[in-house]
Design an enzyme around this catalytic site. Structure first.
Site, PDB file in Angstrom:
ATOM      1  CE  LYS A 117      -3.970   2.005   2.565  1.00 24.74           C
ATOM      2  NZ  LYS A 117      -4.763   1.606   3.813  1.00 24.74           N
ATOM      3  CG  HIS A 119      -3.499   4.925  -0.053  1.00 24.13           C
ATOM      4  ND1 HIS A 119      -3.180   4.228  -0.896  1.00 24.13           N
ATOM      5  CD2 HIS A 119      -4.446   4.927   0.644  1.00 24.13           C
ATOM      6  CE1 HIS A 119      -4.131   3.171  -0.989  1.00 24.13           C
ATOM      7  NE2 HIS A 119      -5.017   3.638  -0.012  1.00 24.13           N
TER       8      HIS A 119
END
Length: 231
Positions: A117, A119
């Site tokens: 991921k 963000h």
């Protein structure tokens, strides 16, 4: 739509009882099937196990208990259970919960994302931080060992140390990379960690014998004679 409560099943206490309950639940749910199945290796197997079909409370209860018992009694001290995505994720959560409710042992759990991921909190893992922690990896049925090897790499990159691996079912057959040893044997040699299993193929044979399923027993023994790891 309302769900009608049912009486909980008898609580299995010994590992033998937990294995019996787990095999029965696996068979009843269709996760464990007997017949003729072509594996990725090309072998024709008299049985097939799909842990993804253990998807009800009745099936997950003995799964959690058997995992917890195996982890508690056959591995060194550890801090975190790690479930490789995707099947390993519920295994780790269930075992974590059962260790606490059954043995009063509180450990953390974590799992990896299929894609890192970029963000929010970011990262490639979810759950407890792995850095500086002793980790046990949970798997379902180890064929090539790819998922576990990937997990070992992820944990090492995060600063954790793997101290054990527990698979749900050990088919107890030769295979691995060279076709001479089992994947379990190769992984133990490569990683230097203990690999244990909740269920062994021989447990399935014993269950079939108890049910009087003589045809299936014969087919399982024939398969083991041909492909099984020699004791």
């Amino acid at each position: 739509m309302s769900v009608q409560p049912t009486a909980p099943p008898e609580h299995p206490t010994s590992l033998a009882e937990q294995k019996e309950a787990l095999i029965t639940a696996s068979f009843d749910s269709g996760a464990l099937k007997f017949g003729s199945f072509v594996l990725k290796s090309g072998r024709v197997s008299p049985y097939f196990f799909n842990a993804g079909l253990l998807s009800s409370g009745a099936a997950l209860h003995p799964l959690a208990l058997a995992y917890a018992h195996t982890i508690r009694h056959d591995l060194p001290a550890f801090d975190i259970l790690f479930g490789p995505a995707y099947k390993g994720i519920p295994f780790a959560a269930l075992a974590c919960h059962a260790l606490y409710t059954e043995y009063g042992v509180s450990v953390d759990y974590a799992y990896n994302r299929k894609e890192a991921k970029d963000h929010g909190e970011g990262g490639s893992t979810v759950g407890a931080p792995l850095k500086g922690k002793r980790v046990v990896v949970l798997d379902d049925v180890m064929t090539s060992g790819k998922a576990v090897r990937e997990a070992l790499g992820i944990i090492a990159a995060e600063g954790g140390v793997v101290v054990g691996v527990v698979q749900l079912l050990d088919r107890e057959e030769v295979g691995g990379r060279e076709g001479k040893k089992s994947t379990v044997m190769e992984l133990e040699e490569e990683a230097g960690v203990k690999v244990r299993a909740v269920l062994l193929m021989r447990d399935l044979v014993g269950w079939l014998e108890g049910k009087g399923m003589t045809t299936e027993v014969g087919e399982m023994r024939e398969y083991r004679d041909k492909y099984g790891v020699k004791d």
